[in-house]
Every structure is written in C-alpha cells, then in structure tokens.
Design an enzyme around this catalytic site. Sequence first.
Site, PDB file in Angstrom:
ATOM      1  N   ASP A 289      -2.388  -5.025   0.908  1.00 56.55           N
ATOM      2  CA  ASP A 289      -2.203  -3.627   1.265  1.00 56.55           C
ATOM      3  C   ASP A 289      -3.072  -2.809   0.303  1.00 56.55           C
ATOM      4  O   ASP A 289      -3.623  -3.325  -0.675  1.00 56.55           O
ATOM      5  CB  ASP A 289      -0.721  -3.226   1.200  1.00 56.55           C
ATOM      6  CG  ASP A 289      -0.452  -1.990   2.059  1.00 56.55           C
ATOM      7  OD1 ASP A 289      -1.423  -1.297   2.446  1.00 56.55           O
ATOM      8  OD2 ASP A 289       0.720  -1.694   2.338  1.00 56.55           O
TER       9      ASP A 289
HETATM   10  C1  BGC Z   1      -0.074   1.261   3.954  1.00 53.24           C
HETATM   11  C2  BGC Z   1      -0.512   0.335   5.067  1.00 53.24           C
HETATM   12  C3  BGC Z   1      -1.813   0.806   5.645  1.00 53.24           C
HETATM   13  C4  BGC Z   1      -2.830   0.912   4.544  1.00 53.24           C
HETATM   14  C5  BGC Z   1      -4.189   1.354   5.019  1.00 53.24           C
HETATM   15  C6  BGC Z   1      -1.166   1.519   2.954  1.00 53.24           C
HETATM   16  O1  BGC Z   1      -0.830   2.513   2.057  1.00 53.24           O
HETATM   17  O2  BGC Z   1       1.047   0.699   3.318  1.00 53.24           O
HETATM   18  O3  BGC Z   1       0.484   0.256   6.041  1.00 53.24           O
HETATM   19  O4  BGC Z   1      -2.233  -0.062   6.646  1.00 53.24           O
HETATM   20  O5  BGC Z   1      -2.382   1.849   3.589  1.00 53.24           O
HETATM   21  O6  BGC Z   1      -4.203   2.675   5.362  1.00 53.24           O
END
Ligand code: BGC
Length: 731
Positions: A289
């Site tokens: 993530d």
């Molecule tokens: C979130 C994810 C997301 C990623 C990219 C993160 O902060 O937890 O769900 O896909 O950002 O934007």
Amino acid sequence: MIKKILLPALVLLTAAFTAKEPQPLYKNKNAPVESRVQDLLRRMTLQEKVLQLSQSYAGNNNNENNKDENIKAIPDGIGSLIYFGSDPVFRNKIQKKAVESSRLGIPIIFGYDVIHGYRTLYPVAIAQACSFNTDLAARAAAVAAKESKLSGIDWTFSPMIDVARDPRWGRVMEGYGEDPYTNARFAVASVQGYQGNRLSDPYSIAACLKHYVGYGLSEGGRDYHYADVSPQSLWETYMPPYLAGVKAGAATIMSGFNDISGIPASANHYTLTEVLKNRWGFKGFVVSDWGSVEQLMNQGVAASRAEAGQKALMAGVDMDMTDRVYQENLAQLVTDKKVPLSRVDDAVKSILRIKFQLGLFEHPYTTVLPESERYLQPEGKAVAGQLAEESMVLLKNLNQTLPVKNTIKQIALIGPMANNREDITGSWSAQGRSKDAETIMEGLQYEFGSNTHFNYAKGADFDGTDESGFKEAVAAAQASDVIILCLGEKRAWTGENTSRSVIELPAIQEKLAETLKATGKPLVLVLNNGRPLGLAKLEPLADAIVEMWQPGLAGGTPLAGILSGRINPNGKLAITFPFTTGQIPIYYDMRQSARPNSGLYQDIPTTPLYWFGYGLSYTTYQYSNIKLSAPGITKNQKLIAEVEVSNTGNMAGKETVLWYITDPAASISRPLKELKYFEKKQIEAGKKSIYHFEIDPMRDLSFPDAGGHLHLEAGEFYLYAGSQKIKFSLK
Ligand code: BGC
C-alpha cells in the site's frame, strides 16, 4: 598467406554489420508468456530489475506548462505509475518514453483507484453489497474498466474485500460489509467485471484485491491501527474473500497498512508467501500500500529504510508503492547479500507476467477518443442507476407511509442532502464530477411531475449549531402533506482516514428531525451515508426510512421511484446497524456465548436496530415448504435444498433468499449462523418461485483451524431460509 587470414575475417566482420539481430524472444507476441518473461529477465541489469519493482506517480498536476517537467521527473525504466490524470495523450507520452527510449522498452503499467466507477460513478461498495446482485456489480465494474482503459489506466486498486464489522472505521464504505461470504461473492464479481474474459481484451484492466489482510479489523475502527486477530479467526473471517478473489484470477493483490498481531501485513511472510504464493499458487504480483514499506519503521519492525525494504521484499511484496524504498536500497541489499537475487528475479517475473498478459508489450498505447465517447455512455449510466436502485434499503414503513400517495400534491423536501450534488457521489470518486450527479430534488421533480409541488428548505447543515434554517423548514413542512427529510454524511466522512468515534449523526441533524416531527406531518427519512448509522434517536421520529447510501451519479431517479412506488425496494443490509455506537462490535455471525441470555448491556436493547439481511419491500413474501433431497448425507454427497417463496402482496418484487447454516456442536465453536449462499429473483404479484441451494459438505459445512486447514465433522446441522428452518445430518 595474409590474404588467407584476412579474407575470412573480412567476411565475418561484414556479416556482423549487415545481419540484423533477430527479434528478441520477449518481443514475439506468439511466444508463451513464461518464455517471454524468462527471456526478458535474463537481459535485465540489476538496476533495471529494481525499477520494475518500483511505483511512482504522475499526472496529479493540471498545469499544462509543467507536464513535460513531470515526465522528466519520472525515473527511466520505472515499473509502474499511479496515473492521477485522465488524459490518454499525456499518458501515452510517458509510455512512449518508456517503450522507445529505455534500453529494453518495457512498458509501464498505469494504476489508479477506480473504486466505484471511473467517471460514471455507481454506488459505493457497501451499497452495492446490499443489492445482493453480483451480476450487476460485475457489469458496473466492466463499465469502470472500459472508461479507465480509455483514459490510460491498465490496473485498478480494487476491489476492497476487507470484512469490516466496525462502522467507526471510515473504510467500511469501500468494502462489501460484515460477512465473509458476501465479500467473497462480490470479490469474484468485481474481478470478472474488471478483467473480463482475458486481461488482454481491449477493455480489460487488472484488478487488485486489497488490503491483504485483516485491515478491516483495525483496533477500535482507528484507521491504520493494529489488528489483533487469532489465527483461526483470520482464516475463518478475513481470508475467505481473498482466496475467492485469487481463484477468480485476480492479477494483483495489495498488502495492507495494518499490523496482524505483531507482524505488519506488508512484512508478513506467512500471509504473503507461505499462504498466498505457495499454498494458493497466486501467480500475479503483490503491491504494497502507499508507503507501507517505509511505514514498517513506524510499526516497529525495521530500524532503517533498507531494513524495511529487505523485510517487505523477503516477506513477498513485489512492488513498492511510491515510497522509493526499493528504488533506493534494493541494489545495495543484493550486493550486500541481504536479499538474494533470486527473490528480486521472482518479483520481477511476477510483474512482467502481468504486463505480458495485459498485452502491454503489443499495445502499450491508449486509443485516444474524445471524452464524449469515453465517458457517461447511456449503457453505463443505466447500470449505475439499476445498481443504485437495488442497493437502497427500506428500513421502516409505518402504516404504509410509502409509497407517497398520489393524492399528495404538496411535499416538503428538507435537509442538507435534499439538493446536494457533492456528497451524493461518495468518497473515492476517481474522475467522477459532481456536476454529472443527479440530486434527490431533481429525481423527485422529474418523477412526480409538475402537478406536485416541492416546498424545499435546507433546514440545517450536516454539522455545527446553526439553527437559523429551522423556521423555514418548519414552514415548508406545515405547507405540505408529507415531509421528505434527507440527512446523512458528507462524502469526506467515510473513506480512508475518516474514523469517527460515534456513528450517530451530528446533533443538529437529529434536532432538525425532532423539530419537524413536532409539526405532526408524516416524516420520511432518507439517509445518504457511507457507514451504518446509530439511529436510536432518529428512528422513532420517522414514519418511514430509506437507506439510499451514496449512490454515485444516478441516485435521484431510483430514490424517487421508490418514494413514488414505481420501484419496489429490494435491497437488504450487508452490514448490521448497531443500536448505538456503544453496541459495537455487533454482527450477525458472532460466536456463541456461554450464557446467551445474560451478559448483555443493561442500558440498551440486546439486539441491533437492524441486523445484516434486513430490508423491507412494498409487497409481502411468504417462505414455505423448505425441503432437502435427503435427511442426511455422507461427506462425498451433495444435498439439494429448496424453499418456496410466494409474493403474497400486490406488487412484483425482487427477493433475495439468504441461506444460512448453523452447526451447533463442533470441535471449534461455530458462529451463531453463517451465510452460505444467496440468490435474487423477480417474483410477480400473486406468484411463487422455488429457490435452490446445493450444499457441498466440504465447501459449506467445514471450518478452518488456526492453520487454515479445513475440518469436516459429522453431526447435525440446521439450514435456514427466511422463516424456514430444517435439520439435516452429515455422517
Ligand atoms: C490506500 C489504498 C489505495 C492507495 C493508492 C492508500 O492510501 O490505502 O487503498 O489504493 O492509497 O491510492
């Protein structure tokens, strides 16, 4: 003699200059993917490999003049970019640099959070789950895939299939509720919708199951927090949707921010490698993530960025999202023998494999079409509207307050959501625009036509203490025969990093409802929100309640259709609505208590306001004649169950039968009941329909132990559908 030596050398030299180097195998589109992967890998330098494992981002600035600057800032040979833009020309320009100017011409995979639609926004995931219509959800995902693909997106960070039982956690809106089976079914539907038949199809994009695993359990609903979960519960509740998504062929998976009982999800060798890759045979790639590799330091398992990178890669994270830890440390870690090259190679292979499968080497560029041909096409909007319709849940309908009688010509339309185009779309709205969204007021005016007059007053805002609008709202109510009060949450109140300590609506909204109730007019409460709400105060004030969730851009018309009676509501809750915040956690498949009728809160009811599976209709359904093909089976046999559902009212409707199983005695205590299958069908008024469920003992009657190994134990079981119950045995 000299001539003798020189001549062959000259021939050789000439040949070397004139013979064309044969096309490398990896560029041959007819060669098997695995051979192409191997061929490309053996040509790559360590630095090139490290860059393939790295993801950066592009396109977040809308200043035309800086776009070239932005391209220069992207490291040559980067494996992936999160593309915040929607301009395929700009995207192609970045891609061209990768394909034509880098040594091996490896295309970039462009990812983006396409969560509930790209430009055509459909309902948020928690709402979709309430439709219990996975076909519609798959069609909506396919619409999103097409719009994304035409904007240069090859990969979405969706679906989120984190089972979530704490509505204080803002991300409940992104997933399919509290039940593992429901999450699993929608995981499969989304993967099929996004990826289509083949990843290489023109409008397919790669899906990403997230956030593996246990993120929905963040303690107290505080986002990014620790998740304390027993190994058995991890397998019982949180793993099944991921296994289903992997089996459905999801191309990628995202490791979570959360810490699973002391080992962060992004450094968890057990979940990522032992289970996902080795046991389940997952052949796609794992992306971290955003920043979750670097955050291993915050979580207390790495002392430096290098150590964080080493832990994440060795645990099984193949691509590092945005924090540049791999980019800056992996080469050195390999040189220092802290990371074997073979692990780097495996990660690179998993990414190249998906790029080949997506057809990116053959078709690296996005077809450029005008926006009018890319977005908001009628068929996409129709799916969004249909899904919104089936997601809405009728929670209360005292004395048939709804549908609004057609003799009523004066309707008060009140509340911060009534004429609101911003918050109706929900969080994570990708490239959606509020201007495309239909408001509740627009939907109602169109539905009821010019003979009905709407007396509109906002009344109050979502929050704060300003009651100055109450007077106008009361006057609107007094001039009307029914009040439609539209309350709820602003869209930024759910989504990432939006935890709330109470799930009740702010006092100002409750006070507005109380004030309107005092007029004595029937009050229809319409709720627009991304999480279950605490409705203990509001529920008694309302004669009818419609949970419309955040329906995306096409919610006004279906809501109006429900209020007018053109549409028979058919959604059922995919997540329990606790009575108050203090009742959390409460969910339908809790484990059994030692004293089921004791140990309960003394100050509030023992049950939630609305259980999972709850939802009313304008017609009535009667369940009868539940039957089984045999009173018992052995472990290798299947049992066919059926139940008859009659539509005993006056209106056709869609009824979802939820089939639950209870196992009263087992070596590991089973939940009170578990959903094992659901099916939704249309039943005409006065007609009946037979619903079937084939029970497969291994799939439906077994349970996992702490190691995730399934146990199938002989004994007695109960099967439930609606009011019907039947016993059977497994020998
Ligand atoms: C979130 C994810 C997301 C990623 C990219 C993160 O902060 O937890 O769900 O896909 O950002 O934007």
